[in-house]
Design a protein around this motif. Sequence first.
Motif, PDB file in Angstrom:
ATOM      1  N   ALA A  66       5.520 -16.955  -4.611  1.00  0.00           N
ATOM      2  CA  ALA A  66       5.540 -15.513  -4.888  1.00  0.00           C
ATOM      3  C   ALA A  66       5.629 -14.668  -3.623  1.00  0.00           C
ATOM      4  O   ALA A  66       5.208 -13.515  -3.596  1.00  0.00           O
ATOM      5  CB  ALA A  66       4.318 -15.102  -5.716  1.00  0.00           C
ATOM      6  N   LYS A  67       6.210 -15.237  -2.556  1.00  0.00           N
ATOM      7  CA  LYS A  67       6.362 -14.478  -1.313  1.00  0.00           C
ATOM      8  C   LYS A  67       7.451 -13.427  -1.494  1.00  0.00           C
ATOM      9  O   LYS A  67       8.588 -13.746  -1.833  1.00  0.00           O
ATOM     10  CB  LYS A  67       6.734 -15.419  -0.167  1.00  0.00           C
ATOM     11  N   PRO A  68       7.136 -12.157  -1.246  1.00  0.00           N
ATOM     12  CA  PRO A  68       8.121 -11.086  -1.461  1.00  0.00           C
ATOM     13  C   PRO A  68       9.419 -11.290  -0.709  1.00  0.00           C
ATOM     14  O   PRO A  68      10.510 -11.051  -1.251  1.00  0.00           O
ATOM     15  CB  PRO A  68       7.386  -9.829  -0.975  1.00  0.00           C
ATOM     16  N   GLU A  69       9.342 -11.759   0.553  1.00  0.00           N
ATOM     17  CA  GLU A  69      10.565 -11.928   1.327  1.00  0.00           C
ATOM     18  C   GLU A  69      11.445 -13.040   0.762  1.00  0.00           C
ATOM     19  O   GLU A  69      12.679 -12.965   0.820  1.00  0.00           O
ATOM     20  CB  GLU A  69      10.236 -12.204   2.796  1.00  0.00           C
ATOM     21  N   SER A 124       3.403 -17.004 -11.170  1.00  0.00           N
ATOM     22  CA  SER A 124       4.552 -17.031 -12.070  1.00  0.00           C
ATOM     23  C   SER A 124       4.783 -15.663 -12.706  1.00  0.00           C
ATOM     24  O   SER A 124       5.922 -15.186 -12.790  1.00  0.00           O
ATOM     25  CB  SER A 124       4.355 -18.093 -13.153  1.00  0.00           C
ATOM     26  N   LEU A 125       3.726 -15.034 -13.157  1.00  0.00           N
ATOM     27  CA  LEU A 125       3.870 -13.693 -13.733  1.00  0.00           C
ATOM     28  C   LEU A 125       4.360 -12.698 -12.691  1.00  0.00           C
ATOM     29  O   LEU A 125       5.156 -11.799 -13.000  1.00  0.00           O
ATOM     30  CB  LEU A 125       2.539 -13.222 -14.328  1.00  0.00           C
ATOM     31  N   GLU A 126       3.910 -12.845 -11.451  1.00  0.00           N
ATOM     32  CA  GLU A 126       4.345 -11.949 -10.378  1.00  0.00           C
ATOM     33  C   GLU A 126       5.832 -12.118 -10.098  1.00  0.00           C
ATOM     34  O   GLU A 126       6.558 -11.126  -9.892  1.00  0.00           O
ATOM     35  CB  GLU A 126       3.537 -12.232  -9.117  1.00  0.00           C
ATOM     36  N   VAL A 127       6.306 -13.358 -10.088  1.00  0.00           N
ATOM     37  CA  VAL A 127       7.736 -13.613  -9.881  1.00  0.00           C
ATOM     38  C   VAL A 127       8.548 -12.930 -10.974  1.00  0.00           C
ATOM     39  O   VAL A 127       9.561 -12.265 -10.702  1.00  0.00           O
ATOM     40  CB  VAL A 127       8.021 -15.125  -9.874  1.00  0.00           C
ATOM     41  N   LEU A 128       8.116 -13.081 -12.210  1.00  0.00           N
ATOM     42  CA  LEU A 128       8.832 -12.486 -13.334  1.00  0.00           C
ATOM     43  C   LEU A 128       8.769 -10.959 -13.287  1.00  0.00           C
ATOM     44  O   LEU A 128       9.764 -10.271 -13.540  1.00  0.00           O
ATOM     45  CB  LEU A 128       8.257 -13.019 -14.645  1.00  0.00           C
ATOM     46  N   ARG A 129       7.602 -10.428 -12.970  1.00  0.00           N
ATOM     47  CA  ARG A 129       7.449  -8.971 -12.897  1.00  0.00           C
ATOM     48  C   ARG A 129       8.351  -8.383 -11.824  1.00  0.00           C
ATOM     49  O   ARG A 129       9.048  -7.392 -12.060  1.00  0.00           O
ATOM     50  CB  ARG A 129       5.986  -8.602 -12.621  1.00  0.00           C
TER      51      ARG A 129
END
Length: 306
Positions: free
Chosen positions: A151-154, A190-195
């Motif tokens: 889930a790393k933003p970059e 996983s939820l963060e990736v999808l969001r």
Amino acid sequence: MKYSSSTPPAPPEWMKVRLKFATEAPTTAADVREKVTGSGLHTVCEEASCPNLGHCWSRGTATFLVMGDRCTRRCGFCDISTARPLPLDPTEPLRLAETVRSMKLRHVVITSVDRDELPDCGSTHFAACITETKRLNPETSVEVLMPDFKAKPESLQRIFDAAPHIINHNIETVPSLYREICPQSNYAHSLEVLRRSAEAGFMAKTGLILGLGETIDEVKEVIADARTAGVKLLTIGQYLQPTSDHAPLKAYIAPETFEELKSFALKQGFVYVEAGPLVRSSYHAGDALDFLLQADGKPADLTEKT
């Protein structure tokens, strides 16, 4: 993780499906196998022992597995080997793009193993695979089934910049089973990736497998969480235990339960749901895109990225 051995339940009638090559298909499974083998690429169809391999390959479609065939994570449901990965192959993005072109695919799915040992978790290489595939195949829609990249933003931004048409990341199971089934993964990640994918304007997709010991109420909670995160496409299928060393199969889920979950998901606001015993995240992947494009007006969060 080692799992205690147990006798799996006997398959019910609805699971006794004879998977065969469709001889009437214009492209045979043997043709697909020849092209994939000749390219030196891997497919998740083979590496994960997908039960739909014959069906999909006989239709001239395949899901490509990039960044090698050795994963750094050991998920209890997955038949891809866990081992020290080999170095990334810089020629892979071009070879992938050329293979997609030679197969004349209208829709391609690109997935990968987890490469947690790399500083960017392999996101730069994954993005290059998308970019090259789009460059050589401008008429082909590209779907990615990607890992969480921690889930790393970059790392996620690299995928967003490559602009696939659909971004899929599978939640796989319910939170209460994560420690047992996928101990190196994280439900919140996983939820963060999808969001983040949905907020970036992409058509977000996720998938679940059932029969690992979850309750239907837990599954419905995950479906609701995914919809809250902005996910619009969903697949729900039956877990099939690859070997006795994998997570034990606890139950076969009845077709009517899949129908119940599909109805629930549609009421939650999902625009496309595939649910059934043999459904997998990449099964009939192009059908969802066809459905969206045939609807009244092309969805803005899809066409803005094409």
